[in-house]
Design an enzyme around this catalytic site. Structure first.
Site, PDB file in Angstrom:
ATOM      1  N   THR A  96       0.872  -1.181   0.000  1.00 14.47           N
ATOM      2  CA  THR A  96       0.000   0.000   0.000  1.00 14.47           C
ATOM      3  C   THR A  96       0.900   1.219   0.000  1.00 14.47           C
ATOM      4  O   THR A  96       1.637   1.441   0.973  1.00 14.47           O
ATOM      5  CB  THR A  96      -0.896   0.025   1.258  1.00 14.47           C
ATOM      6  OG1 THR A  96      -1.639  -1.194   1.305  1.00 14.47           O
ATOM      7  CG2 THR A  96      -1.846   1.201   1.219  1.00 14.47           C
ATOM      8  N   LYS A 171      -7.901   1.677  -2.953  1.00 13.41           N
ATOM      9  CA  LYS A 171      -7.582   1.247  -1.574  1.00 13.41           C
ATOM     10  C   LYS A 171      -7.756   2.413  -0.592  1.00 13.41           C
ATOM     11  O   LYS A 171      -8.394   2.272   0.454  1.00 13.41           O
ATOM     12  CB  LYS A 171      -6.144   0.727  -1.565  1.00 13.41           C
ATOM     13  CG  LYS A 171      -5.530   0.529  -0.201  1.00 13.41           C
ATOM     14  CD  LYS A 171      -5.640  -0.865   0.305  1.00 13.41           C
ATOM     15  CE  LYS A 171      -5.148  -0.959   1.740  1.00 13.41           C
ATOM     16  NZ  LYS A 171      -5.460  -2.190   2.373  1.00 13.41           N
ATOM     17  N   LYS A 246      -1.771   4.779   8.732  1.00 17.41           N
ATOM     18  CA  LYS A 246      -0.953   4.848   7.510  1.00 17.41           C
ATOM     19  C   LYS A 246      -1.834   5.114   6.279  1.00 17.41           C
ATOM     20  O   LYS A 246      -1.554   5.999   5.477  1.00 17.41           O
ATOM     21  CB  LYS A 246      -0.191   3.532   7.315  1.00 17.41           C
ATOM     22  CG  LYS A 246       0.553   3.481   5.992  1.00 17.41           C
ATOM     23  CD  LYS A 246       1.038   2.102   5.612  1.00 17.41           C
ATOM     24  CE  LYS A 246       1.486   2.130   4.140  1.00 17.41           C
ATOM     25  NZ  LYS A 246       2.020   0.854   3.674  1.00 17.41           N
TER      26      LYS A 246
HETATM   27  P1  NAD Z   1       5.890  -6.026   7.252  1.00 20.11           P
HETATM   28  O1  NAD Z   1       6.667  -4.916   7.864  1.00 20.11           O
HETATM   29  O2  NAD Z   1       5.560  -7.221   8.080  1.00 20.11           O
HETATM   30  O3  NAD Z   1       6.669  -6.552   5.937  1.00 20.11           O
HETATM   31  C1  NAD Z   1       7.409  -5.724   5.062  1.00 20.11           C
HETATM   32  C2  NAD Z   1       8.725  -6.428   4.792  1.00 20.11           C
HETATM   33  O4  NAD Z   1       9.475  -5.726   3.816  1.00 20.11           O
HETATM   34  C3  NAD Z   1       9.613  -6.509   6.045  1.00 20.11           C
HETATM   35  O5  NAD Z   1       9.862  -7.854   6.371  1.00 20.11           O
HETATM   36  C4  NAD Z   1      10.904  -5.770   5.619  1.00 20.11           C
HETATM   37  O6  NAD Z   1      12.086  -6.362   6.145  1.00 20.11           O
HETATM   38  C5  NAD Z   1      10.837  -5.918   4.117  1.00 20.11           C
HETATM   39  N1  NAD Z   1      11.641  -4.933   3.393  1.00 20.11           N
HETATM   40  C6  NAD Z   1      11.661  -3.591   3.559  1.00 20.11           C
HETATM   41  N2  NAD Z   1      12.530  -3.043   2.683  1.00 20.11           N
HETATM   42  C7  NAD Z   1      13.039  -4.052   1.951  1.00 20.11           C
HETATM   43  C8  NAD Z   1      13.986  -4.132   0.897  1.00 20.11           C
HETATM   44  N3  NAD Z   1      14.578  -3.031   0.418  1.00 20.11           N
HETATM   45  N4  NAD Z   1      14.297  -5.338   0.386  1.00 20.11           N
HETATM   46  C9  NAD Z   1      13.703  -6.456   0.875  1.00 20.11           C
HETATM   47  N5  NAD Z   1      12.803  -6.461   1.873  1.00 20.11           N
HETATM   48  C10 NAD Z   1      12.479  -5.268   2.401  1.00 20.11           C
HETATM   49  O7  NAD Z   1       4.578  -5.367   6.655  1.00 20.11           O
HETATM   50  P2  NAD Z   1       3.232  -6.124   6.200  1.00 20.11           P
HETATM   51  O8  NAD Z   1       2.250  -6.078   7.297  1.00 20.11           O
HETATM   52  O9  NAD Z   1       3.596  -7.409   5.542  1.00 20.11           O
HETATM   53  O10 NAD Z   1       2.698  -5.071   5.116  1.00 20.11           O
HETATM   54  C11 NAD Z   1       3.248  -4.992   3.810  1.00 20.11           C
HETATM   55  C12 NAD Z   1       2.416  -4.032   2.992  1.00 20.11           C
HETATM   56  O11 NAD Z   1       1.065  -4.514   2.929  1.00 20.11           O
HETATM   57  C13 NAD Z   1       2.337  -2.618   3.570  1.00 20.11           C
HETATM   58  O12 NAD Z   1       2.400  -1.705   2.510  1.00 20.11           O
HETATM   59  C14 NAD Z   1       0.985  -2.589   4.265  1.00 20.11           C
HETATM   60  O13 NAD Z   1       0.437  -1.289   4.336  1.00 20.11           O
HETATM   61  C15 NAD Z   1       0.175  -3.496   3.361  1.00 20.11           C
HETATM   62  N6  NAD Z   1      -0.976  -4.130   4.033  1.00 20.11           N
HETATM   63  C16 NAD Z   1      -0.807  -4.731   5.231  1.00 20.11           C
HETATM   64  C17 NAD Z   1      -1.891  -5.332   5.857  1.00 20.11           C
HETATM   65  C18 NAD Z   1      -1.754  -6.027   7.198  1.00 20.11           C
HETATM   66  O14 NAD Z   1      -2.787  -6.376   7.792  1.00 20.11           O
HETATM   67  N7  NAD Z   1      -0.541  -6.265   7.691  1.00 20.11           N
HETATM   68  C19 NAD Z   1      -3.153  -5.309   5.240  1.00 20.11           C
HETATM   69  C20 NAD Z   1      -3.288  -4.729   3.984  1.00 20.11           C
HETATM   70  C21 NAD Z   1      -2.170  -4.125   3.389  1.00 20.11           C
END
Ligand code: NAD
Length: 300
Positions: A96, A171, A246
């Site tokens: 997102t 979204k 966010k």
């Molecule tokens: P998260 O922090 O658990 O996962 C993100 C991952 O990206 C982390 O493990 C981090 O180490 C990795 N990362 C960051 N920079 C990187 C790079 N340069 N190279 C490789 N890896 C890298 O977050 P999440 O909860 O999995 O959310 C991910 C996305 O999904 C976000 O944009 C969030 O807004 C969206 N989202 C999350 C949810 C939820 O319920 N968690 C729901 C809908 C949407």
């Protein structure tokens, strides 16, 4: 058909999404900055790559699931993902991110000879694990058609919303409705309390009247009327308040960038940012109801 997918970002969402691609028979080359997450993904059949660029160079499709637009653009450009990929690779960003960043990502991918789709999700970690996510996609019809077989493995529904950035736009518009309506429902319960009106009585009326909405009938912010709502489990998420903060922050950016008059959206963004900072960090977004009571945090 087996597709080789580079999956970058194996966190709470990306980890289970990558695992579902493996389960469906695809070859998944995974990378996360946190080695423990790459190792956890390996246990589900994801092949750990030495770097994001290494994974992208060997893949037909690159999926990113990262915290924000800054990481997506930095990976695409500075960290060489676009340069490493074979010409015509399909880049699907499921994170997102800001609508403007998503459009920049599309442009950068196109300029490098690749194809792109923004495809953020709703459904949370439970949806990622159960492969019941909803994808909202932005980009060309051909790109959407090419992505669909993979999206259908990770989710139950994919909607093509329009051109570049339209997935991100859908979204944040949806979540702006949700953030505002949760505050509205919460304010109504607090008003009911001050008027001596029972929670259940308000629920029984509003849930079958014009006040009906998801924030009331599925994620009801007070304990009691909806047994499955987070309010009945001490507000354990669900959809955590910082994620709502966010998404509303992204909506606020877009409102300001477009000069759109949406005072409730901006106010909701402000309220959720404060709540996420001041005690709501671990709680479901419906717990914002606590901040509306005069005594701030105590049940009536
Ligand atoms: P998260 O922090 O658990 O996962 C993100 C991952 O990206 C982390 O493990 C981090 O180490 C990795 N990362 C960051 N920079 C990187 C790079 N340069 N190279 C490789 N890896 C890298 O977050 P999440 O909860 O999995 O959310 C991910 C996305 O999904 C976000 O944009 C969030 O807004 C969206 N989202 C999350 C949810 C939820 O319920 N968690 C729901 C809908 C949407």
């Amino acid at each position: 058909m087996t597709t080789t997918v580079a999956f970058i970002g194996l966190g709470r969402m990306g980890g289970p999404m990558a695992a579902n691609l493996v389960k469906a028979g695809h070859r998944v080359l995974g990378f996360d900055l946190v080695p423990a997450l790459s190792a956890a993904a390996a246990a589900t059949g994801v092949e750990p790559a030495g770097s994001a660029a290494e994974a992208a160079g060997a893949a037909d499709v690159v999926i990113t699931m990262l915290p924000a637009g800054a990481q997506v653009l930095s990976l695409y450009r500075e960290q060489g993902l676009l340069a490493a990929a074979r010409p015509g690779t399909l880049f699907i960003d499921c994170s997102t991110i800001d609508v403007a960043d998503a459009r920049t990502a599309h442009e950068a991918a196109g300029a490098a000879g690749h194809r792109a789709l923004d495809a953020p999700v709703s459904g949370g970690v439970i949806g990622a694990e159960a492969a019941t996510l909803t994808f909202m996609a932005g980009g060309g019809a051909d790109e959407f058609a090419a992505a669909e077989p993979l999206l259908s493995v990770m989710g139950k529904k994919a909607v093509h919303c329009g051109a570049a950035g339209a997935g991100q736009a859908a979204k944040i518009c949806n979540n702006m409705i949700l953030g505002i309506s949760m505050i509205g429902v919460s304010e109504a319960f607090v008003l009911a309390e001050s008027l001596g009106l029972d929670h259940q009585a308000l629920y029984d009326v509003a849930s079958t009247a014009s006040g009906q909405c998801w924030a009331l009938t599925v994620n009801c912010p007070v304990p009691g009327p909806v047994p499955g709502s987070p309010a009945n489990r001490d507000y354990r998420p669900g959809f955590a308040a910082p994620l709502m903060a966010k998404d509303l922050g992204l909506a606020a950016n877009a409102l300001r960038a477009g000069g759109v008059h949406a005072p409730l959206g901006l106010k909701a963004a402000e309220m959720y940012a404060a709540f996420a900072e001041e005690g709501g960090g671990e709680l479901d977004f419906s717990a914002i109801v606590h901040t509306l009571r005069p005594q701030n945090g105590t049940q009536p």
